[in-house]
Design a protein around this motif. Structure first.
Motif, PDB file in Angstrom:
ATOM      1  N   ARG A 164     -14.956  -6.590   0.279  1.00 55.48           N
ATOM      2  CA  ARG A 164     -15.118  -6.655   1.761  1.00 55.48           C
ATOM      3  C   ARG A 164     -14.209  -7.522   2.322  1.00 55.48           C
ATOM      4  NH1 ARG A 164     -19.319  -3.741   3.154  1.00 55.48           N
ATOM      5  NH2 ARG A 164     -20.814  -3.104   1.421  1.00 55.48           N
ATOM      6  N   THR A 175       0.903  -1.179   0.145  1.00 52.96           N
ATOM      7  CA  THR A 175      -0.110   0.200   0.142  1.00 52.96           C
ATOM      8  C   THR A 175       0.782   1.302  -0.088  1.00 52.96           C
ATOM      9  OG1 THR A 175      -1.696  -1.181   1.153  1.00 52.96           O
ATOM     10  CG2 THR A 175      -1.795   1.403   1.231  1.00 52.96           C
ATOM     11  N   LEU A 213     -13.479   6.549  -1.564  1.00 52.40           N
ATOM     12  CA  LEU A 213     -13.545   5.173  -0.975  1.00 52.40           C
ATOM     13  C   LEU A 213     -14.956   4.407  -1.470  1.00 52.40           C
ATOM     14  CD1 LEU A 213     -12.165   2.959   0.433  1.00 52.40           C
ATOM     15  CD2 LEU A 213     -12.986   3.750   2.325  1.00 52.40           C
ATOM     16  N   TRP A 237     -10.858   4.648  -5.053  1.00 50.20           N
ATOM     17  CA  TRP A 237     -10.349   3.352  -4.524  1.00 50.20           C
ATOM     18  C   TRP A 237     -11.343   2.346  -4.014  1.00 50.20           C
ATOM     19  CZ3 TRP A 237      -5.280   4.320  -0.925  1.00 50.20           C
ATOM     20  CH2 TRP A 237      -4.802   3.059  -0.043  1.00 50.20           C
ATOM     21  N   GLY A 245      -8.388  -3.699   6.509  1.00 46.98           N
ATOM     22  CA  GLY A 245      -8.761  -2.611   7.009  1.00 46.98           C
ATOM     23  C   GLY A 245      -8.861  -1.652   5.865  1.00 46.98           C
ATOM     24  N   LYS A 246      -9.628  -0.474   6.282  1.00 45.91           N
ATOM     25  CA  LYS A 246      -9.753   0.853   5.358  1.00 45.91           C
ATOM     26  C   LYS A 246      -8.483   1.516   5.080  1.00 45.91           C
ATOM     27  CE  LYS A 246     -14.764   1.267   6.398  1.00 45.91           C
ATOM     28  NZ  LYS A 246     -15.657   2.297   6.617  1.00 45.91           N
ATOM     29  N   PRO A 247      -8.281   2.276   4.144  1.00 45.51           N
ATOM     30  CA  PRO A 247      -7.148   3.358   4.095  1.00 45.51           C
ATOM     31  C   PRO A 247      -7.132   4.268   5.398  1.00 45.51           C
ATOM     32  CG  PRO A 247      -8.494   3.089   1.633  1.00 45.51           C
ATOM     33  CD  PRO A 247      -9.069   2.336   2.949  1.00 45.51           C
ATOM     34  N   GLN A 307     -12.495  -1.081  -2.981  1.00 46.99           N
ATOM     35  CA  GLN A 307     -12.050  -2.417  -1.940  1.00 46.99           C
ATOM     36  C   GLN A 307     -13.124  -3.417  -2.037  1.00 46.99           C
ATOM     37  OE1 GLN A 307     -11.215  -0.675   1.930  1.00 46.99           O
ATOM     38  NE2 GLN A 307      -8.997  -1.501   1.896  1.00 46.99           N
ATOM     39  N   THR A 326     -16.731   0.550  -1.348  1.00 44.78           N
ATOM     40  CA  THR A 326     -16.637  -0.832  -0.886  1.00 44.78           C
ATOM     41  C   THR A 326     -17.706  -1.661  -1.630  1.00 44.78           C
ATOM     42  OG1 THR A 326     -15.986  -0.157   1.470  1.00 44.78           O
ATOM     43  CG2 THR A 326     -16.671  -2.287   1.147  1.00 44.78           C
ATOM     44  N   GLN A 376     -11.108  -5.411   2.927  1.00 44.18           N
ATOM     45  CA  GLN A 376     -11.300  -4.525   3.939  1.00 44.18           C
ATOM     46  C   GLN A 376     -11.277  -5.349   5.146  1.00 44.18           C
ATOM     47  OE1 GLN A 376     -14.920  -2.037   4.714  1.00 44.18           O
ATOM     48  NE2 GLN A 376     -13.715  -0.810   3.128  1.00 44.18           N
ATOM     49  N   ARG A 377     -12.162  -6.227   5.393  1.00 47.23           N
ATOM     50  CA  ARG A 377     -12.311  -7.044   6.765  1.00 47.23           C
ATOM     51  C   ARG A 377     -10.514  -7.355   6.970  1.00 47.23           C
ATOM     52  NH1 ARG A 377     -15.545 -12.225   6.759  1.00 47.23           N
ATOM     53  NH2 ARG A 377     -13.667 -13.331   6.013  1.00 47.23           N
TER      54      ARG A 377
END
Length: 232
Positions: free
Chosen positions: A71, A48, A93, A67, A78-80, A69, A95, A74-75
């Motif tokens: 899920r 990243t 962002l 951006w 994490g998120k940015p 992602q 998702t 992200q799980r």
């Protein structure tokens, strides 16, 4: 002491002393095509940092980065985290549930001239991310002049139309110039294992004011750091 990190546009020397033409090195900035970046391990945040450091020109343009992602990514990761992103970076962002939705969102983003770059994160090796899907992303990015950056975790480098394919891993940080007991700027091992128009190679990389800085030498201010040999 090893040579310091230098911009990719300068002349670098390999560990055996042979000069390499800096113009043959990757530019260190996101290019208007599709590039894939594979994390060395699923929890390594180096990938990243490496990708975000290529966005200096996008930040300067004032345009946001889309951006996307899935899920599962992200799980697991994490998120940015905005304070950890390049200063001034504008972020949209998104998702989504599935890899096919990541690909669709990236394609739609590449159609929008108001976006400076499109970044996607996909977990694993989903069937939706096949050669045809990556070919569409590459062609759309090139047609509209917008970088498409795809971060891959828990994935194998299967068949892809990406013009550049990187494998990124963390290295010990450089020493802090004000406190040699504290970590300084990040360093990454950057392995360009497939590229169109340039030879593959391996470098030490770090963030710079105008993009990623590449070198054939690891500079840790200790005088005994190992060097990485370029393969290209």
């Amino acid at each position: 002491m090893d040579s310091p990190l230098r911009p990719a546009s300068t002349l670098c020397r390999s560990p055996d002393g042979d000069a390499d033409d800096g113009n043959a090195l990757p530019s260190g900035v996101a290019e208007p095509t599709l590039a894939e970046f594979f994390a060395a391990t699923v929890t390594d945040g180096a990938v990243t940092g490496f990708v975000c450091s290529q966005l200096a020109a996008v930040v300067a343009s004032g345009k946001p980065v889309l951006w996307v992602q899935d899920r599962l990514t992200q799980r697991e990761t994490g998120k940015p985290f905005p304070p950890g992103l390049p200063q001034g970076l504008k972020l949209i962002l998104v998702t989504v549930n599935r890899a096919v939705d990541v690909v669709w969102s990236m394609e739609e983003g590449l159609n929008c001239s108001a976006v400076g770059a499109v970044l996607g994160e996909v977990w694993g090796d989903p069937a939706a991310l096949d050669f045809t899907a990556t070919k569409r992303l590459a062609m759309r990015a090139e047609a509209h002049g917008i970088p498409a950056l795809l971060i891959r975790r828990a994935a194998q480098p299967n068949l892809s139309a990406a013009r550049q394919r990187w494998r990124i891993a963390s290295l010990p940080a450089r020493l802090d110039p004000d406190d040699n007991r504290a970590p300084g700027a990040a360093l990454w091992q950057a392995d360009l294992f497939r590229a169109r128009g340039r030879a593959p190679g391996q470098w030490v990389a770090g963030p710079g004011p105008a993009g990623v800085v590449l070198s054939h030498h690891l500079h840790m201010e200790t005088g005994h750091s190992p060097a990485l040999r370029a393969t290209g």
